[in-house]
Structure formats: structure tokens, C-alpha cells
Design a protein around this motif. Sequence first.
Motif, PDB file in Angstrom:
ATOM      1  N   GLY A 115       0.820  -1.200   0.000  1.00 13.93           N
ATOM      2  CA  GLY A 115       0.000   0.000   0.000  1.00 13.93           C
ATOM      3  C   GLY A 115       0.853   1.248   0.000  1.00 13.93           C
ATOM      4  O   GLY A 115       2.060   1.202  -0.185  1.00 13.93           O
ATOM      5  N   GLU A 116       0.196   2.379   0.224  1.00 11.14           N
ATOM      6  CA  GLU A 116       0.864   3.672   0.169  1.00 11.14           C
ATOM      7  C   GLU A 116       1.719   3.891   1.408  1.00 11.14           C
ATOM      8  O   GLU A 116       1.262   3.717   2.530  1.00 11.14           O
ATOM      9  CB  GLU A 116      -0.192   4.779   0.072  1.00 11.14           C
ATOM     10  N   ARG A 117       2.949   4.300   1.163  1.00 11.22           N
ATOM     11  CA  ARG A 117       3.852   4.630   2.258  1.00 11.22           C
ATOM     12  C   ARG A 117       4.212   6.103   2.116  1.00 11.22           C
ATOM     13  O   ARG A 117       4.754   6.511   1.112  1.00 11.22           O
ATOM     14  CB  ARG A 117       5.106   3.769   2.197  1.00 11.22           C
ATOM     15  N   LYS A 118       3.909   6.878   3.146  1.00 10.45           N
ATOM     16  CA  LYS A 118       4.176   8.310   3.084  1.00 10.45           C
ATOM     17  C   LYS A 118       5.461   8.659   3.812  1.00 10.45           C
ATOM     18  O   LYS A 118       5.792   9.817   3.950  1.00 10.45           O
ATOM     19  CB  LYS A 118       3.000   9.081   3.667  1.00 10.45           C
ATOM     20  N   GLU A 119       6.146   7.680   4.298  1.00  9.83           N
ATOM     21  CA  GLU A 119       7.420   7.893   4.973  1.00  9.83           C
ATOM     22  C   GLU A 119       8.430   6.942   4.348  1.00  9.83           C
ATOM     23  O   GLU A 119       8.075   6.036   3.617  1.00  9.83           O
ATOM     24  CB  GLU A 119       7.289   7.614   6.468  1.00  9.83           C
ATOM     25  N   VAL A 127      -3.847   4.102   4.866  1.00 12.46           N
ATOM     26  CA  VAL A 127      -4.988   3.898   3.973  1.00 12.46           C
ATOM     27  C   VAL A 127      -5.850   5.136   4.144  1.00 12.46           C
ATOM     28  O   VAL A 127      -6.342   5.422   5.234  1.00 12.46           O
ATOM     29  CB  VAL A 127      -5.777   2.627   4.336  1.00 12.46           C
ATOM     30  N   THR A 128      -5.997   5.901   3.058  1.00 11.71           N
ATOM     31  CA  THR A 128      -6.702   7.174   3.112  1.00 11.71           C
ATOM     32  C   THR A 128      -8.065   7.049   2.460  1.00 11.71           C
ATOM     33  O   THR A 128      -8.178   6.564   1.329  1.00 11.71           O
ATOM     34  CB  THR A 128      -5.883   8.263   2.391  1.00 11.71           C
ATOM     35  N   PHE A 129      -9.089   7.491   3.165  1.00  6.29           N
ATOM     36  CA  PHE A 129     -10.451   7.544   2.643  1.00  6.29           C
ATOM     37  C   PHE A 129     -10.820   9.015   2.533  1.00  6.29           C
ATOM     38  O   PHE A 129     -11.012   9.689   3.549  1.00  6.29           O
ATOM     39  CB  PHE A 129     -11.428   6.813   3.574  1.00  6.29           C
ATOM     40  N   ASN A 130     -10.908   9.527   1.302  1.00 11.68           N
ATOM     41  CA  ASN A 130     -11.214  10.934   1.083  1.00 11.68           C
ATOM     42  C   ASN A 130     -12.712  11.184   1.115  1.00 11.68           C
ATOM     43  O   ASN A 130     -13.513  10.284   0.882  1.00 11.68           O
ATOM     44  CB  ASN A 130     -10.640  11.403  -0.260  1.00 11.68           C
ATOM     45  N   THR A 136      -6.974   5.067  -1.121  1.00 14.76           N
ATOM     46  CA  THR A 136      -5.678   4.481  -1.480  1.00 14.76           C
ATOM     47  C   THR A 136      -5.772   2.980  -1.230  1.00 14.76           C
ATOM     48  O   THR A 136      -6.071   2.566  -0.113  1.00 14.76           O
ATOM     49  CB  THR A 136      -4.530   5.075  -0.647  1.00 14.76           C
ATOM     50  N   PRO A 137      -5.571   2.165  -2.251  1.00 10.19           N
ATOM     51  CA  PRO A 137      -5.698   0.715  -2.066  1.00 10.19           C
ATOM     52  C   PRO A 137      -4.582   0.174  -1.174  1.00 10.19           C
ATOM     53  O   PRO A 137      -3.493   0.734  -1.117  1.00 10.19           O
ATOM     54  CB  PRO A 137      -5.590   0.166  -3.479  1.00 10.19           C
ATOM     55  N   ALA A 138      -4.888  -0.913  -0.499  1.00 10.27           N
ATOM     56  CA  ALA A 138      -3.901  -1.541   0.386  1.00 10.27           C
ATOM     57  C   ALA A 138      -4.254  -3.005   0.573  1.00 10.27           C
ATOM     58  O   ALA A 138      -5.390  -3.419   0.355  1.00 10.27           O
ATOM     59  CB  ALA A 138      -3.871  -0.838   1.735  1.00 10.27           C
ATOM     60  N   SER A 152      -6.014 -11.980   4.992  1.00  9.23           N
ATOM     61  CA  SER A 152      -5.731 -10.811   4.183  1.00  9.23           C
ATOM     62  C   SER A 152      -6.904  -9.841   4.293  1.00  9.23           C
ATOM     63  O   SER A 152      -8.057 -10.235   4.123  1.00  9.23           O
ATOM     64  CB  SER A 152      -5.552 -11.234   2.720  1.00  9.23           C
ATOM     65  N   VAL A 153      -6.584  -8.586   4.595  1.00  5.17           N
ATOM     66  CA  VAL A 153      -7.584  -7.519   4.587  1.00  5.17           C
ATOM     67  C   VAL A 153      -7.168  -6.590   3.448  1.00  5.17           C
ATOM     68  O   VAL A 153      -6.085  -6.019   3.476  1.00  5.17           O
ATOM     69  CB  VAL A 153      -7.635  -6.763   5.924  1.00  5.17           C
ATOM     70  N   LYS A 154      -8.037  -6.482   2.450  1.00  7.53           N
ATOM     71  CA  LYS A 154      -7.691  -5.753   1.232  1.00  7.53           C
ATOM     72  C   LYS A 154      -8.699  -4.635   0.979  1.00  7.53           C
ATOM     73  O   LYS A 154      -9.900  -4.829   1.135  1.00  7.53           O
ATOM     74  CB  LYS A 154      -7.692  -6.722   0.052  1.00  7.53           C
ATOM     75  N   VAL A 155      -8.173  -3.469   0.588  1.00  6.47           N
ATOM     76  CA  VAL A 155      -9.002  -2.347   0.163  1.00  6.47           C
ATOM     77  C   VAL A 155      -8.660  -2.092  -1.297  1.00  6.47           C
ATOM     78  O   VAL A 155      -7.498  -1.847  -1.632  1.00  6.47           O
ATOM     79  CB  VAL A 155      -8.710  -1.077   0.989  1.00  6.47           C
ATOM     80  N   ASN A 156      -9.666  -2.151  -2.183  1.00  7.24           N
ATOM     81  CA  ASN A 156      -9.372  -1.912  -3.597  1.00  7.24           C
ATOM     82  C   ASN A 156      -9.637  -0.449  -3.961  1.00  7.24           C
ATOM     83  O   ASN A 156     -10.037   0.359  -3.121  1.00  7.24           O
ATOM     84  CB  ASN A 156     -10.142  -2.888  -4.497  1.00  7.24           C
ATOM     85  N   TYR A 157      -9.414  -0.099  -5.221  1.00  8.08           N
ATOM     86  CA  TYR A 157      -9.531   1.290  -5.672  1.00  8.08           C
ATOM     87  C   TYR A 157     -10.932   1.860  -5.484  1.00  8.08           C
ATOM     88  O   TYR A 157     -11.093   3.054  -5.291  1.00  8.08           O
ATOM     89  CB  TYR A 157      -9.126   1.408  -7.151  1.00  8.08           C
ATOM     90  N   SER A 158     -11.943   1.022  -5.536  1.00  7.69           N
ATOM     91  CA  SER A 158     -13.311   1.514  -5.374  1.00  7.69           C
ATOM     92  C   SER A 158     -13.697   1.671  -3.902  1.00  7.69           C
ATOM     93  O   SER A 158     -14.770   2.164  -3.596  1.00  7.69           O
ATOM     94  CB  SER A 158     -14.300   0.573  -6.061  1.00  7.69           C
TER      95      SER A 158
END
Length: 167
Positions: A115-119, A127-130, A136-138, A152-158
Motif C-alpha cells: 500500500g501507500e507509504r508516506k514515509e 490507507v486514506t479515505f477521502n 488508497t488501495p492496500a 488478508s484484509v484488502k481495500v481496492n480502488y473503489s
Amino acid sequence: MILWKNSNRAFTLVELLVAIAILGIMAAIATPSMQKMAGEIRLKSSARKISTLLRHAKEEAALSGRTYIVNLTLPNHYELGIESNLPELPEMAQSILPSIQGQLEEGISFSEFQGERKETSSDRIFVTFNENGMVTPANVYLTAQNISTKYSVKVNYSGKIFLERKD
């Protein structure tokens, strides 16, 4: 008419020892599988906890019109916060105002992230929910000590959140 001369009937010591030995053998056989089953239940519970946290962040972002961030850190820490645009909190790590935070149960940990790494650190993802529905998928894997099963816990683009058992 037949009368019993000795009406005191009881188990002999040998019979009692045999019964106790059989119970001990059965307990010895059942204990490892019970411990494994208890570990698998704790692992599934922790995976559901993370899945629920992500769903909560998604719902709160949509309802409040604010950006919610879930911060997952190795080995087992999680945090949910609201992104703040306050000038006194300029950095990403400081801009999360924690509303929910905690750790997974003893012996349960995140084994890997995608997933997204900001550091620059690879032991943390966000994991950002706007508020506009963007996400952001993870993909996060949870493992337990002495258990081969993973979750596995997955967040997709949708923004859909999946919880899967991986054997």
C-alpha cells in the motif's frame, strides 16, 4: 427371595485409575488442537477488527465530508484519525488526529503490507479515505504465532474491503 449380603457397591481403585488414565490421554490428544483452534479464532477476530476499522473510516469520510486516515504499523499497531490542515501540524505523521488507536491481540501481528507509504519507513502504511470517495488501495496480511493460516484484509480502488483466509 434373594438377599444381598453386601449392599456396599463401589468402584475399585484399579477401575478408577484406568478411568483417570483414559481421561488424561484424551486431554493430551485434544489440547494441541484446542490451542490451535483458539489461536485461529483470535487471528480471525483481529482480522475482523482491522476490516471493521477500515469500514468505519470509509463511512465516516463519506458522512462527515472529511478525509480519514488509517495508519497500520508493524508489528501490530493501528490508528484511525482525521486529516487536519492546521498550520501547526505540517507533517503527515502529525496531521493525524487519533480518534481510535490500539494494538492487535498478543501473538497476532501484521506480516506484510502492500500500500501507500508516506514515509521512508517500510514498517507503516496509510490507507486514506477521502471525502469525495477516493481511496488508497492496500493489502494487509495478519498472522499468528504457531499457526500457518493467514488473513488478508484488502481495500481496492473503489473502496470495497475484503477479508480473506489464506491457508
